[in-house]
Write a protein that holds these residues in place. Structure first.
Motif, PDB file in Angstrom:
ATOM      1  N   ALA A   1      56.451  40.625  22.441  1.00  9.58           N
ATOM      2  CA  ALA A   1      56.509  39.483  23.361  1.00  9.58           C
ATOM      3  C   ALA A   1      56.591  39.984  24.805  1.00  9.58           C
ATOM      4  CB  ALA A   1      57.710  38.597  23.036  1.00  9.58           C
ATOM      5  N   ALA A   2      57.401  41.004  25.043  1.00 10.16           N
ATOM      6  CA  ALA A   2      57.535  41.572  26.388  1.00 10.16           C
ATOM      7  C   ALA A   2      56.235  42.246  26.820  1.00 10.16           C
ATOM      8  CB  ALA A   2      58.688  42.579  26.412  1.00 10.16           C
ATOM      9  N   SER A   3      55.495  42.776  25.857  1.00 10.55           N
ATOM     10  CA  SER A   3      54.259  43.480  26.212  1.00 10.55           C
ATOM     11  C   SER A   3      53.190  42.528  26.749  1.00 10.55           C
ATOM     12  CB  SER A   3      53.732  44.274  25.029  1.00 10.55           C
ATOM     13  OG  SER A   3      53.284  43.403  24.034  1.00 10.55           O
ATOM     14  N   PHE A   4      53.274  41.237  26.438  1.00 16.02           N
ATOM     15  CA  PHE A   4      52.303  40.294  27.015  1.00 16.02           C
ATOM     16  C   PHE A   4      52.376  40.368  28.537  1.00 16.02           C
ATOM     17  CE2 PHE A   4      52.601  37.184  23.164  1.00 16.02           C
ATOM     18  CZ  PHE A   4      51.840  38.052  22.405  1.00 16.02           C
ATOM     19  N   GLU A   5      53.595  40.373  29.060  1.00 14.60           N
ATOM     20  CA  GLU A   5      53.778  40.444  30.509  1.00 14.60           C
ATOM     21  C   GLU A   5      53.317  41.810  31.015  1.00 14.60           C
ATOM     22  OE1 GLU A   5      55.165  41.269  34.284  1.00 14.60           O
ATOM     23  OE2 GLU A   5      56.152  42.259  32.596  1.00 14.60           O
ATOM     24  N   LYS A   6      53.677  42.872  30.287  1.00 16.63           N
ATOM     25  CA  LYS A   6      53.284  44.229  30.711  1.00 16.63           C
ATOM     26  C   LYS A   6      51.768  44.377  30.716  1.00 16.63           C
ATOM     27  CE  LYS A   6      57.415  46.838  29.511  1.00 16.63           C
ATOM     28  NZ  LYS A   6      58.242  45.733  29.014  1.00 16.63           N
ATOM     29  N   PHE A   7      51.100  43.965  29.631  1.00 17.07           N
ATOM     30  CA  PHE A   7      49.641  44.074  29.582  1.00 17.07           C
ATOM     31  C   PHE A   7      49.006  43.317  30.746  1.00 17.07           C
ATOM     32  CE2 PHE A   7      49.657  44.458  24.650  1.00 17.07           C
ATOM     33  CZ  PHE A   7      49.786  45.835  24.728  1.00 17.07           C
ATOM     34  N   SER A   8      49.505  42.105  31.000  1.00 16.10           N
ATOM     35  CA  SER A   8      48.868  41.266  32.021  1.00 16.10           C
ATOM     36  C   SER A   8      48.942  41.901  33.405  1.00 16.10           C
ATOM     37  CB  SER A   8      49.464  39.858  32.024  1.00 16.10           C
ATOM     38  OG  SER A   8      50.795  39.913  32.459  1.00 16.10           O
ATOM     39  N   SER A   9      49.930  42.772  33.623  1.00 18.25           N
ATOM     40  CA  SER A   9      50.012  43.410  34.939  1.00 18.25           C
ATOM     41  C   SER A   9      48.895  44.454  35.121  1.00 18.25           C
ATOM     42  CB  SER A   9      51.394  44.033  35.154  1.00 18.25           C
ATOM     43  OG  SER A   9      51.606  45.061  34.220  1.00 18.25           O
ATOM     44  N   PHE A  10      48.248  44.857  34.035  1.00 15.85           N
ATOM     45  CA  PHE A  10      47.141  45.826  34.116  1.00 15.85           C
ATOM     46  C   PHE A  10      45.779  45.147  34.005  1.00 15.85           C
ATOM     47  CE2 PHE A  10      50.617  48.520  32.482  1.00 15.85           C
ATOM     48  CZ  PHE A  10      50.545  49.571  33.378  1.00 15.85           C
ATOM     49  N   ILE A  11      45.775  43.811  33.984  1.00 15.24           N
ATOM     50  CA  ILE A  11      44.519  43.107  33.754  1.00 15.24           C
ATOM     51  C   ILE A  11      44.263  42.106  34.872  1.00 15.24           C
ATOM     52  CG2 ILE A  11      43.406  41.417  32.207  1.00 15.24           C
ATOM     53  CD1 ILE A  11      44.693  43.102  29.933  1.00 15.24           C
ATOM     54  N   LYS A  12      43.019  42.056  35.299  1.00 13.07           N
ATOM     55  CA  LYS A  12      42.619  41.064  36.311  1.00 13.07           C
ATOM     56  C   LYS A  12      41.742  40.024  35.640  1.00 13.07           C
ATOM     57  CE  LYS A  12      41.264  41.461  40.661  1.00 13.07           C
ATOM     58  NZ  LYS A  12      40.763  41.928  41.942  1.00 13.07           N
ATOM     59  N   TRP A  13      42.155  38.766  35.771  1.00 11.38           N
ATOM     60  CA  TRP A  13      41.359  37.662  35.245  1.00 11.38           C
ATOM     61  C   TRP A  13      40.387  37.224  36.338  1.00 11.38           C
ATOM     62  CZ3 TRP A  13      45.866  38.757  32.884  1.00 11.38           C
ATOM     63  CH2 TRP A  13      45.983  38.474  31.514  1.00 11.38           C
ATOM     64  N   PRO A  14      39.230  36.666  35.962  1.00 10.91           N
ATOM     65  CA  PRO A  14      38.284  36.184  36.979  1.00 10.91           C
ATOM     66  C   PRO A  14      38.811  34.917  37.656  1.00 10.91           C
ATOM     67  CG  PRO A  14      37.523  35.579  34.787  1.00 10.91           C
ATOM     68  CD  PRO A  14      38.735  36.440  34.590  1.00 10.91           C
ATOM     69  N   LYS A  15      38.210  34.579  38.792  1.00  9.40           N
ATOM     70  CA  LYS A  15      38.630  33.400  39.583  1.00  9.40           C
ATOM     71  C   LYS A  15      38.784  32.145  38.730  1.00  9.40           C
ATOM     72  CE  LYS A  15      38.836  34.151  44.207  1.00  9.40           C
ATOM     73  NZ  LYS A  15      39.824  35.243  43.998  1.00  9.40           N
ATOM     74  N   GLU A  16      37.823  31.882  37.832  1.00  4.80           N
ATOM     75  CA  GLU A  16      37.842  30.608  37.091  1.00  4.80           C
ATOM     76  C   GLU A  16      39.034  30.474  36.139  1.00  4.80           C
ATOM     77  OE1 GLU A  16      34.924  33.046  34.436  1.00  4.80           O
ATOM     78  OE2 GLU A  16      35.348  32.861  36.576  1.00  4.80           O
ATOM     79  N   ALA A  17      39.787  31.551  35.938  1.00  9.78           N
ATOM     80  CA  ALA A  17      40.960  31.469  35.065  1.00  9.78           C
ATOM     81  C   ALA A  17      42.168  30.884  35.811  1.00  9.78           C
ATOM     82  CB  ALA A  17      41.295  32.839  34.491  1.00  9.78           C
ATOM     83  N   ASN A  18      41.992  30.632  37.127  1.00 13.97           N
ATOM     84  CA  ASN A  18      43.053  29.988  37.925  1.00 13.97           C
ATOM     85  C   ASN A  18      44.376  30.740  37.958  1.00 13.97           C
ATOM     86  OD1 ASN A  18      41.991  27.750  39.172  1.00 13.97           O
ATOM     87  ND2 ASN A  18      42.106  26.498  37.323  1.00 13.97           N
ATOM     88  N   ILE A  19      44.329  32.058  37.882  1.00 17.74           N
ATOM     89  CA  ILE A  19      45.569  32.842  37.898  1.00 17.74           C
ATOM     90  C   ILE A  19      46.294  32.668  39.236  1.00 17.74           C
ATOM     91  CG2 ILE A  19      46.536  35.193  37.832  1.00 17.74           C
ATOM     92  CD1 ILE A  19      45.689  34.288  35.057  1.00 17.74           C
ATOM     93  N   ASP A  20      45.533  32.523  40.322  1.00 19.31           N
ATOM     94  CA  ASP A  20      46.159  32.422  41.650  1.00 19.31           C
ATOM     95  C   ASP A  20      46.821  31.081  41.895  1.00 19.31           C
ATOM     96  OD1 ASP A  20      45.246  34.969  42.075  1.00 19.31           O
ATOM     97  OD2 ASP A  20      43.405  34.309  43.073  1.00 19.31           O
ATOM     98  N   ASN A  21      46.471  30.064  41.110  1.00 14.59           N
ATOM     99  CA  ASN A  21      47.060  28.744  41.292  1.00 14.59           C
ATOM    100  C   ASN A  21      48.434  28.717  40.620  1.00 14.59           C
ATOM    101  OD1 ASN A  21      47.863  26.088  41.202  1.00 14.59           O
ATOM    102  ND2 ASN A  21      45.841  25.292  40.670  1.00 14.59           N
ATOM    103  N   LYS A  22      49.485  28.891  41.438  1.00 10.10           N
ATOM    104  CA  LYS A  22      50.842  29.025  40.884  1.00 10.10           C
ATOM    105  C   LYS A  22      51.380  27.703  40.320  1.00 10.10           C
ATOM    106  CE  LYS A  22      51.133  33.390  41.988  1.00 10.10           C
ATOM    107  NZ  LYS A  22      50.296  34.214  41.161  1.00 10.10           N
ATOM    108  N   SER A  23      50.706  26.581  40.610  1.00 12.81           N
ATOM    109  CA  SER A  23      51.197  25.308  40.064  1.00 12.81           C
ATOM    110  C   SER A  23      50.760  25.128  38.609  1.00 12.81           C
ATOM    111  CB  SER A  23      50.708  24.139  40.919  1.00 12.81           C
ATOM    112  OG  SER A  23      49.313  23.973  40.743  1.00 12.81           O
ATOM    113  N   GLN A  24      49.759  25.902  38.187  1.00 15.51           N
ATOM    114  CA  GLN A  24      49.279  25.845  36.803  1.00 15.51           C
ATOM    115  C   GLN A  24      49.976  26.926  35.989  1.00 15.51           C
ATOM    116  OE1 GLN A  24      46.702  23.695  35.538  1.00 15.51           O
ATOM    117  NE2 GLN A  24      47.229  22.683  37.451  1.00 15.51           N
ATOM    118  N   PRO A  25      50.372  26.628  34.741  1.00 20.44           N
ATOM    119  CA  PRO A  25      51.055  27.658  33.956  1.00 20.44           C
ATOM    120  C   PRO A  25      50.113  28.745  33.458  1.00 20.44           C
ATOM    121  CG  PRO A  25      50.684  25.719  32.604  1.00 20.44           C
ATOM    122  CD  PRO A  25      50.216  25.368  34.000  1.00 20.44           C
ATOM    123  N   PHE A  26      50.701  29.886  33.130  1.00 20.87           N
ATOM    124  CA  PHE A  26      49.997  30.947  32.422  1.00 20.87           C
ATOM    125  C   PHE A  26      50.166  30.588  30.950  1.00 20.87           C
ATOM    126  CE2 PHE A  26      49.344  34.941  30.326  1.00 20.87           C
ATOM    127  CZ  PHE A  26      48.470  35.644  31.138  1.00 20.87           C
TER     128      PHE A  26
END
Length: 165
Positions: free
Chosen positions: A14-39
């Motif tokens: 479960a903790a590795s989900f957060e760790k993996f995501s720090s090494f991965i860049k999602w494309p713009k359309e995944a809305n990662i930069d929109n902090k009002s939307q959940p991951f």
């Protein structure tokens, strides 16, 4: 496997989900930069995590990519609920319909994760395995590009690289 060891194993995963995501860049359309939307973390099939994910990401409010996390539990026949997930953990109970699931995630910016022998060769991006009593992971590197996910080389150096069978 004793329940406590399973619990520790899935806490680590479960903790590795957060760790993996720090090494991965999602494309713009995944809305990662929109902090009002959940991951969105999806678990499809039987949930091996028990209450661990809800405890970590809902109760304790751990964030991924600086965003609050929504956990989506998906029955293995409810494939329409997959789009919109940023990470999708594919349970071993989905072995028989794995190709249907991957048809949906294929070419979408969804980081697929599993812990079932053979999943990476069949197209899951990151797959956990146990080696010498340690949790390790393998990566199907060539498919990250198809999913428009950019993976940091440091993550690849920690992984065993596998190819499609």
């Amino acid at each position: 496997v004793p329940a406590q060891r399973m619990n520790d194993e899935y806490s680590w995963k479960a903790a590795s989900f957060e760790k993996f995501s720090s090494f991965i860049k999602w494309p713009k359309e995944a809305n990662i930069d929109n902090k009002s939307q959940p991951f969105v973390v999806g678990i499809i099939g039987e949930n091996p995590f028990g209450k661990i994910l809800d405890f970590a990401y809902v109760d304790r409010k751990y964030k991924i990519k600086g965003k609050r996390v929504q956990i989506r539990y998906i029955k293995s026949n409810r494939l329409a609920e997959i789009p919109g997930c940023h990470i999708l953990f594919i349970s071993s109970s989905c072995k028989d319909n794995l190709s249907d699931i991957l048809t949906i995630t294929n070419e979408k910016p969804i980081l697929t994760v599993g812990d079932t022998k053979g999943y990476a060769e069949r197209g899951v991006l990151i797959n956990f395995f146990i080696s010498k009593n340690k949790i390790r992971f393998e990566v199907n590197e060539s498919l990250f590009h198809k999913a428009s996910l950019k993976v940091d080389s440091r993550l690849l150096r920690m992984a065993k690289i596998v190819r499609n069978k």
